[in-house]
Design a protein around this motif. Structure first.
Motif, PDB file in Angstrom:
ATOM      1  N   GLY A  83      45.526 -10.494  13.392  1.00  0.00           N
ATOM      2  CA  GLY A  83      45.290 -10.978  14.988  1.00  0.00           C
ATOM      3  C   GLY A  83      45.335 -12.145  14.231  1.00  0.00           C
ATOM      4  N   GLY A  84      45.766 -12.363  12.939  1.00  0.00           N
ATOM      5  CA  GLY A  84      46.822 -13.617  12.267  1.00  0.00           C
ATOM      6  C   GLY A  84      45.500 -14.999  12.150  1.00  0.00           C
ATOM      7  N   TRP A  85      46.571 -15.751  11.757  1.00  0.00           N
ATOM      8  CA  TRP A  85      45.813 -17.731  11.272  1.00  0.00           C
ATOM      9  C   TRP A  85      46.259 -18.594  11.781  1.00  0.00           C
ATOM     10  CZ3 TRP A  85      49.287 -19.937   8.091  1.00  0.00           C
ATOM     11  CH2 TRP A  85      49.932 -18.842   7.712  1.00  0.00           C
ATOM     12  N   GLU A  86      47.239 -18.100  12.554  1.00  0.00           N
ATOM     13  CA  GLU A  86      47.726 -19.611  13.442  1.00  0.00           C
ATOM     14  C   GLU A  86      46.603 -20.420  14.394  1.00  0.00           C
ATOM     15  OE1 GLU A  86      51.088 -19.219  15.302  1.00  0.00           O
ATOM     16  OE2 GLU A  86      50.093 -19.540  17.057  1.00  0.00           O
ATOM     17  N   GLY A  87      45.811 -20.087  14.607  1.00  0.00           N
ATOM     18  CA  GLY A  87      44.570 -21.022  15.190  1.00  0.00           C
ATOM     19  C   GLY A  87      43.815 -21.573  13.901  1.00  0.00           C
ATOM     20  N   TRP A  88      43.191 -20.918  12.952  1.00  0.00           N
ATOM     21  CA  TRP A  88      43.422 -21.206  11.784  1.00  0.00           C
ATOM     22  C   TRP A  88      43.955 -22.520  11.713  1.00  0.00           C
ATOM     23  CZ3 TRP A  88      44.825 -21.503   7.279  1.00  0.00           C
ATOM     24  CH2 TRP A  88      44.066 -22.341   6.163  1.00  0.00           C
ATOM     25  N   LEU A  89      44.422 -22.216  11.442  1.00  0.00           N
ATOM     26  CA  LEU A  89      45.909 -23.239  10.490  1.00  0.00           C
ATOM     27  C   LEU A  89      46.140 -24.312  11.562  1.00  0.00           C
ATOM     28  CD1 LEU A  89      47.907 -24.171   8.277  1.00  0.00           C
ATOM     29  CD2 LEU A  89      49.720 -23.110   9.424  1.00  0.00           C
ATOM     30  N   GLN A  90      46.443 -24.409  13.264  1.00  0.00           N
ATOM     31  CA  GLN A  90      46.281 -25.495  13.845  1.00  0.00           C
ATOM     32  C   GLN A  90      44.983 -26.637  14.137  1.00  0.00           C
ATOM     33  OE1 GLN A  90      46.985 -23.544  17.603  1.00  0.00           O
ATOM     34  NE2 GLN A  90      49.749 -23.305  17.024  1.00  0.00           N
ATOM     35  N   THR A  91      43.758 -25.729  13.534  1.00  0.00           N
ATOM     36  CA  THR A  91      43.004 -26.500  14.021  1.00  0.00           C
ATOM     37  C   THR A  91      42.754 -27.499  12.512  1.00  0.00           C
ATOM     38  OG1 THR A  91      41.323 -25.046  14.881  1.00  0.00           O
ATOM     39  CG2 THR A  91      39.984 -26.840  13.999  1.00  0.00           C
ATOM     40  N   VAL A  92      42.820 -27.109  11.680  1.00  0.00           N
ATOM     41  CA  VAL A  92      42.734 -27.629  10.452  1.00  0.00           C
ATOM     42  C   VAL A  92      43.993 -27.974  10.137  1.00  0.00           C
ATOM     43  CG1 VAL A  92      42.732 -27.350   7.701  1.00  0.00           C
ATOM     44  CG2 VAL A  92      41.680 -25.373   8.737  1.00  0.00           C
ATOM     45  N   PHE A  93      44.793 -28.099  10.472  1.00  0.00           N
ATOM     46  CA  PHE A  93      46.201 -29.176  10.922  1.00  0.00           C
ATOM     47  C   PHE A  93      46.065 -30.530  11.166  1.00  0.00           C
ATOM     48  CE2 PHE A  93      49.549 -30.305  13.143  1.00  0.00           C
ATOM     49  CZ  PHE A  93      50.663 -31.579  12.244  1.00  0.00           C
ATOM     50  N   ARG A  95      43.158 -31.753  12.315  1.00  0.00           N
ATOM     51  CA  ARG A  95      42.053 -32.608  11.226  1.00  0.00           C
ATOM     52  C   ARG A  95      42.280 -33.051  10.417  1.00  0.00           C
ATOM     53  NH1 ARG A  95      39.447 -35.813   9.402  1.00  0.00           N
ATOM     54  NH2 ARG A  95      37.360 -35.945   7.804  1.00  0.00           N
ATOM     55  N   GLY A  96      43.415 -32.469   9.426  1.00  0.00           N
ATOM     56  CA  GLY A  96      44.392 -33.781   8.453  1.00  0.00           C
ATOM     57  C   GLY A  96      44.756 -34.785   9.442  1.00  0.00           C
ATOM     58  N   VAL A  97      45.157 -34.425  10.565  1.00  0.00           N
ATOM     59  CA  VAL A  97      46.579 -35.566  11.042  1.00  0.00           C
ATOM     60  C   VAL A  97      45.011 -36.583  11.477  1.00  0.00           C
ATOM     61  CG1 VAL A  97      47.296 -35.990  13.468  1.00  0.00           C
ATOM     62  CG2 VAL A  97      48.157 -34.337  12.226  1.00  0.00           C
ATOM     63  N   PHE A  98      44.011 -36.181  12.076  1.00  0.00           N
ATOM     64  CA  PHE A  98      42.674 -37.273  11.617  1.00  0.00           C
ATOM     65  C   PHE A  98      42.380 -38.091  11.072  1.00  0.00           C
ATOM     66  CE2 PHE A  98      42.120 -35.213  15.704  1.00  0.00           C
ATOM     67  CZ  PHE A  98      41.841 -36.539  16.860  1.00  0.00           C
ATOM     68  N   SER A  99      43.083 -37.679   9.010  1.00  0.00           N
ATOM     69  CA  SER A  99      42.930 -38.425   8.439  1.00  0.00           C
ATOM     70  C   SER A  99      44.030 -39.614   7.837  1.00  0.00           C
ATOM     71  CB  SER A  99      43.038 -37.382   6.915  1.00  0.00           C
ATOM     72  OG  SER A  99      41.523 -37.174   7.418  1.00  0.00           O
ATOM     73  N   VAL A 100      45.434 -39.258   8.378  1.00  0.00           N
ATOM     74  CA  VAL A 100      46.337 -40.119   8.127  1.00  0.00           C
ATOM     75  C   VAL A 100      47.246 -41.013   9.728  1.00  0.00           C
ATOM     76  CG1 VAL A 100      46.901 -38.823   6.505  1.00  0.00           C
ATOM     77  CG2 VAL A 100      47.682 -38.505   9.151  1.00  0.00           C
ATOM     78  N   ASP A 101      46.048 -40.696  10.353  1.00  0.00           N
ATOM     79  CA  ASP A 101      46.469 -41.301  11.559  1.00  0.00           C
ATOM     80  C   ASP A 101      45.318 -41.838  12.533  1.00  0.00           C
ATOM     81  OD1 ASP A 101      48.436 -42.483  13.208  1.00  0.00           O
ATOM     82  OD2 ASP A 101      50.012 -41.320  13.264  1.00  0.00           O
ATOM     83  N   GLN A 102      45.557 -42.974  12.999  1.00  0.00           N
ATOM     84  CA  GLN A 102      45.236 -43.530  14.366  1.00  0.00           C
ATOM     85  C   GLN A 102      44.779 -43.195  15.285  1.00  0.00           C
ATOM     86  OE1 GLN A 102      46.250 -47.401  13.822  1.00  0.00           O
ATOM     87  NE2 GLN A 102      44.786 -49.129  12.982  1.00  0.00           N
ATOM     88  N   ILE A 103      44.801 -41.424  15.674  1.00  0.00           N
ATOM     89  CA  ILE A 103      44.366 -40.865  17.448  1.00  0.00           C
ATOM     90  C   ILE A 103      43.058 -40.797  17.573  1.00  0.00           C
ATOM     91  CG2 ILE A 103      44.220 -38.620  17.772  1.00  0.00           C
ATOM     92  CD1 ILE A 103      46.604 -38.883  16.283  1.00  0.00           C
ATOM     93  N   ALA A 104      43.682 -41.235  18.938  1.00  0.00           N
ATOM     94  CA  ALA A 104      42.234 -41.821  19.785  1.00  0.00           C
ATOM     95  C   ALA A 104      41.378 -40.691  20.974  1.00  0.00           C
ATOM     96  CB  ALA A 104      42.948 -42.833  21.026  1.00  0.00           C
ATOM     97  N   ASP A 105      42.955 -39.609  21.134  1.00  0.00           N
ATOM     98  CA  ASP A 105      42.446 -38.341  21.481  1.00  0.00           C
ATOM     99  C   ASP A 105      43.084 -37.103  21.379  1.00  0.00           C
ATOM    100  OD1 ASP A 105      41.038 -36.672  23.267  1.00  0.00           O
ATOM    101  OD2 ASP A 105      42.296 -37.371  25.344  1.00  0.00           O
TER     102      ASP A 105
END
Length: 231
Positions: A83-93, A95-105
């Motif tokens: 089943g893999g862990w790609e979907g998990w990593l994409q979601t957690v990644f 979340r990390g992007v929101f922590s370091v950049d001004q993301i509107a959507d």
């Protein structure tokens, strides 16, 4: 190569327990979901700097997971679950992007502008941020580098004006095999325009080491992050 974390990596280090205490977060919260708070950068900053920031976030996310006793990546790779862990990593990644950049959507599987092709992750942060992120789905999966190469080709197939006006990144996380070393070298030989880098996780130093210049001699079995950033 010293193996020491570079400045960007040091800026992403975080004391999880202190962070949780300062934010009043529950001690039961999975520390893999916590990321260091980096000052948000103005949307007008260079595209190259913003694309490198995405790479740094991914390396930090993977590092935090493999350092955990409850590592998601190690669990799925060890148990060889298809089943893999790609979907998990994409979601957690993301979340990390929101922590370091001004993301509107943010959204997943968004069509590239003017194309029927879709990206894995899309962010709107003043500039469009389009990310392809692949993982080794299981310990037996052998096509992660081929998936990464296909993502590079996908990005390069987009119209030049679009590529020049947006942040476009292809990323992959996998355990290196002998075949992977040769395939990664072949991508280098083809020489796609843009920045292409490979990092291997050095568990003894607890640091990412850039092995781009000597990929054919990188140790088999090491956890890798491969990154392509469009020019």
């Amino acid at each position: 190569m010293t193996g020491r974390p570079d400045r960007a990596e040091r800026s992403l280090e975080v004391d999880v327990s202190g962070y949780m205490h300062n934010k009043g977060l529950s001690a039961g919260l999975n520390p893999c979901l916590l990321y260091p708070q980096v000052a948000a950068r103005d949307a007008s900053q260079g595209l190259a700097m913003r694309s490198q920031q995405l790479v740094d976030v991914l390396k930090s996310v993977v590092q935090a997971d493999v350092a955990s006793q409850n590592s998601v990546i190690q669990f799925y790779m060890t148990h060889n679950l298809s089943g893999g862990w790609e979907g998990w990593l994409q979601t957690v990644f993301a979340r990390g992007v929101f922590s370091v950049d001004q993301i509107a959507d943010f959204n997943r599987e968004v069509p590239y502008t003017g194309s029927a092709l879709r990206c894995d992750l899309w962010f709107q942060g003043g500039t469009g941020i389009w990310v392809e992120l692949k993982t080794q789905r299981s310990g037996a999966y052998v096509n992660t580098v081929a998936d990464f190469s296909a993502d590079i080709a996908k990005i390069l197939s987009l119209a030049a004006p679009f590529r020049q006006a947006n942040v476009l990144v292809a990323l992959a996380v996998f355990q290196l095999s002998a075949a992977d070393r040769n395939n990664l070298r072949q991508i280098q030989i083809r020489g796609p325009s843009g920045a292409l880098n490979y990092w291997g996780w050095n568990s003894q130093r607890s640091a990412w080491v850039d092995v781009s210049a000597d990929i054919l001699n990188a140790p088999v079995g090491v956890l890798m992050v491969a990154a392509y950033r469009a020019p």
